[in-house]
Design a protein around this motif. Sequence first.
Motif, PDB file in Angstrom:
ATOM      1  N   THR A 163      38.607  33.126  48.241  1.00 34.89           N
ATOM      2  CA  THR A 163      39.482  33.343  47.090  1.00 34.89           C
ATOM      3  C   THR A 163      40.192  32.063  46.653  1.00 34.89           C
ATOM      4  O   THR A 163      40.335  31.805  45.460  1.00 34.89           O
TER       5      THR A 163
ATOM      6  N   GLN B  81      36.177  34.956  44.132  1.00 34.40           N
ATOM      7  CA  GLN B  81      35.814  34.784  45.537  1.00 34.40           C
ATOM      8  C   GLN B  81      34.302  34.919  45.704  1.00 34.40           C
ATOM      9  O   GLN B  81      33.690  35.877  45.222  1.00 34.40           O
TER      10      GLN B  81
ATOM     11  N   TYR C  37      37.452  39.151  44.607  1.00 34.10           N
ATOM     12  CA  TYR C  37      38.608  38.954  43.742  1.00 34.10           C
ATOM     13  C   TYR C  37      38.353  37.781  42.794  1.00 34.10           C
ATOM     14  O   TYR C  37      37.908  36.733  43.223  1.00 34.10           O
TER      15      TYR C  37
END
Length: 579
Positions: free
Chosen positions: A460, A484, A503
């Motif tokens: 991330t 990510q 994410y």
Amino acid sequence: MNSSTIIPSFFLLTCNSHDQDQLHMSNGYLELRKAGFFHSRVRKRLFLRSNPSVVSVSSIRSPLGSRITKPTHSNKMESNQRRKSGINLPAGMSETSLRLNTGAGSPSPLIRALSSPSPRIMSPRTISNLTSSPSSKSAGACSDRFIPCRSSSRLHTFGLPDKASPVKEGGGASNEAYTRLLRCELFGPDFGFSSPAGGTKGSGPYSSPASSPSKNMLRFKTDSSGQNSPYSGSILGQDNGLSSESVTPPKPPRKVPKTPHKVLDAPSLQDDFYLNLVDWSSQNVLAVGLGSCVYLWTATTSKVTKLCDLGPNDGVCSVQWTREGSYISVGTSLGKVQVWDGTQCKKVRTMGGHQTRTGVLAWSSRILSSGSRDRNILQHDIRVPSDYISKLVGHKSEVCGLKWSHDDRELASGGNDNQLLVWNQHSAQPLHRLTEHTAAVKAIAWSPHQSNLLVSGGGTADRCIRFWNTANGNQLNHVDTGSQVCNLAWSKNVNELVSTHGYSQNQIMVWKYPTLAKVATLTGHSMRVLYLAMSPDGQTIVTGAGDETLRFWNVFPSVKSPAPVRDSGLWSLGRTQIR
């Protein structure tokens, strides 16, 4: 206009009460006329000789909207005398000059008709033929010419040779200057032209050498006037000699289906970034770890088989098939590594050595490597009785990524310490320690098309895909994906790779290498796409997420045809439960 307008002596105008709409040129005269030239509504006609001085006229409207004056009083008597003869003649011209030299030496019937007291109605073409000057004996018979509008004829698309127009006596310099000025105004100062002397300047289509007039005769070139102005020098000035058939049109981009063609329910599929719970064998069998069990799903028949159950005190953390597809290894939460026969669903052996969970596994031709939260990498050989044959120590945190190169010479490992290490098969120390990533390195893939080419993805805080040359440890390129990076897989059919993301966008992206152009972006999962596996034919990928679904996507073409892969019909659309 308030004052009288001066009209050059080379114009021949015909004026009536209506707007004139045609322009006629015959042997140095210009005649403005309509279809009803000798109709009774015709009021006045004015002929101007090419040599006499200018004539002042007033108060007659020209075809272009300007005013032309009527003849002055000094010219009315001469005009009346010419009108009595039955034909309007220019000043200084007699009827005898209209006689045509025939073989018999007798006047033409047209002359006799014109000189008769009762003039007959004749066509304008006949009159225009009679107004030729006696001095032009060598010239042929003159007649009306229809000059079309050339703006829509697209003559610039034909490679026609340019013939220099004949130069009048004493006007060579002025004609050349006028031609140069006209072409500079139309095509720009850099546009070439042919000089009247035969010399060629520039590279335009008008500068073709006169020695080879039939080189591009009626050769149709690609018409690109829709993109640029037809007066652009780049359009008229370029002719590479290639026909339109020899130019290969650009290949349209490959279309990738935006929706999965198959969705499987996978209850209890964990949402854990450090686990590897999905793998697809070379025998077309998909292995999925759900909770404490491992299930096998046969793609050709959609048959689901339960391979093993580790019990309530253990859980599945990783699964990995051998390259032949007959054996499968299972990493457990207790740090064990089990090897099973996938065809008979029998356990071959269990190997220890790790202190905690084994989250990643990787097979070479003979060696099984396992990475654990205890920061160690163990090398297992099922042909020897010991649990492992060597230990690789280099990471400072959990090992979450492992991949062997296709030639079994190098092993790449990624860890939660943001490091990517490259190991040699005979070395206990890493060859390269790559630290450019700023987050955990789980996604690792070796290129099947180029040796020593490794790709890795960060978590991330990093979000980047980086390409490495493992021969010298240099970074070749990188791209920021914006999310990510959870998994990477290289296509074996084309030089492309696929990445899955968490994410914050949870997307699947297909990249073209080495341009790193995006081929497709796929969405459908509602949570992080943590798991990725590829079918044995290299056309289909399966992705898994914490939303407890497995989705099958056709993203890569086959080896034989570059066309997009279609559903083979073996899997029906819809949703099926894997257990």
